[in-house]
Write a protein that holds these residues in place. Structure first.
Motif, PDB file in Angstrom:
ATOM      1  N   ASN A 130      -4.891   0.752  -3.181  1.00 25.27           N
ATOM      2  CA  ASN A 130      -4.765   2.159  -2.823  1.00 25.27           C
ATOM      3  C   ASN A 130      -5.226   2.401  -1.386  1.00 25.27           C
ATOM      4  O   ASN A 130      -6.255   1.914  -0.959  1.00 25.27           O
ATOM      5  N   THR A 153      -5.968   5.363  -0.109  1.00 23.78           N
ATOM      6  CA  THR A 153      -6.924   6.462  -0.029  1.00 23.78           C
ATOM      7  C   THR A 153      -7.947   6.301  -1.148  1.00 23.78           C
ATOM      8  O   THR A 153      -7.671   5.668  -2.163  1.00 23.78           O
ATOM      9  N   THR A 185       0.648   6.926  -6.422  1.00 23.21           N
ATOM     10  CA  THR A 185      -0.586   7.696  -6.538  1.00 23.21           C
ATOM     11  C   THR A 185      -0.369   9.153  -6.156  1.00 23.21           C
ATOM     12  O   THR A 185      -0.826  10.064  -6.857  1.00 23.21           O
ATOM     13  N   ASN A 211       0.828  -1.201   0.000  1.00 21.15           N
ATOM     14  CA  ASN A 211       0.000   0.000   0.000  1.00 21.15           C
ATOM     15  C   ASN A 211       0.864   1.254   0.000  1.00 21.15           C
ATOM     16  O   ASN A 211       0.542   2.225  -0.685  1.00 21.15           O
ATOM     17  N   ASP A 223       0.675   3.976  -2.754  1.00 17.58           N
ATOM     18  CA  ASP A 223       0.297   5.326  -2.327  1.00 17.58           C
ATOM     19  C   ASP A 223       1.339   6.354  -2.770  1.00 17.58           C
ATOM     20  O   ASP A 223       0.991   7.496  -3.089  1.00 17.58           O
TER      21      ASP A 223
END
Length: 162
Positions: free
Chosen positions: A116, A118, A28, A21, A25
């Motif tokens: 993801n 978030t 992202t 993650n 992240d």
């Protein structure tokens, strides 16, 4: 003994999932940085944020399942290609061209990996006929900046995976 072993396996799987993650992240967040720079029509900032995205994409994401590794392999070179192009110019129209493909491939990757940390919103501009990803439901169009800042709509939501 069995309980201890099971507890250890559970802890290790949680650690691996958090590392996955964190890597996703980072990618992202770097992508969102490029998007926000294009919203502001700041080609110099888009160039540097895209270089950060290339770096984030170059770090390995460990612990993926075979199907996730295959998905990552499908999109990694495409994501690097468009990120690299954005990072090599300050011509905002050229950056925005590559951002369209970058966004399409980023959505395919994130929706397939389901890692993801978030919530991410896919948004669509009918004038440009192109989508992008956002950290917010508020429309801030990266293809037109101030000219058509609120042109678009949310078309999909990728919920955060905890």
């Amino acid at each position: 003994m069995k309980k201890t072993l099971l507890s250890l396996i559970l802890v290790l799987s949680i650690v691996v999932a958090k590392a996955q993650n964190a890597a996703i992240d980072k990618v992202t967040a770097s992508y969102i940085g490029v998007k926000n720079a294009l919203v502001a029509s700041n080609a110099t900032l888009a160039k540097s944020r895209s270089a950060e995205l290339v770096t984030a994409l170059s770090h390995p994401i460990k612990g993926l399942k075979p199907s996730q590794q295959k998905l990552l392999a499908t999109y990694l070179d495409k994501l690097k290609f468009d990120s690299r192009h954005i990072s090599q110019t300050t011509v905002i129209d050229h950056q925005r061209e590559h951002f369209g493909n970058l966004s399409k491939n980023m959505y395919s990757l994130l929706s397939g990996l389901k890692l993801n940390g978030t919530t991410i919103y896919q948004q669509y501009c009918p004038m440009k006929k192109a989508a992008w990803l956002s950290e917010s439901e508020d429309i801030r169009n990266p293809y037109y900046g101030d000219d058509m800042l609120e042109c678009g709509k949310v078309t999909a939501t990728l919920k955060a995976v905890k």
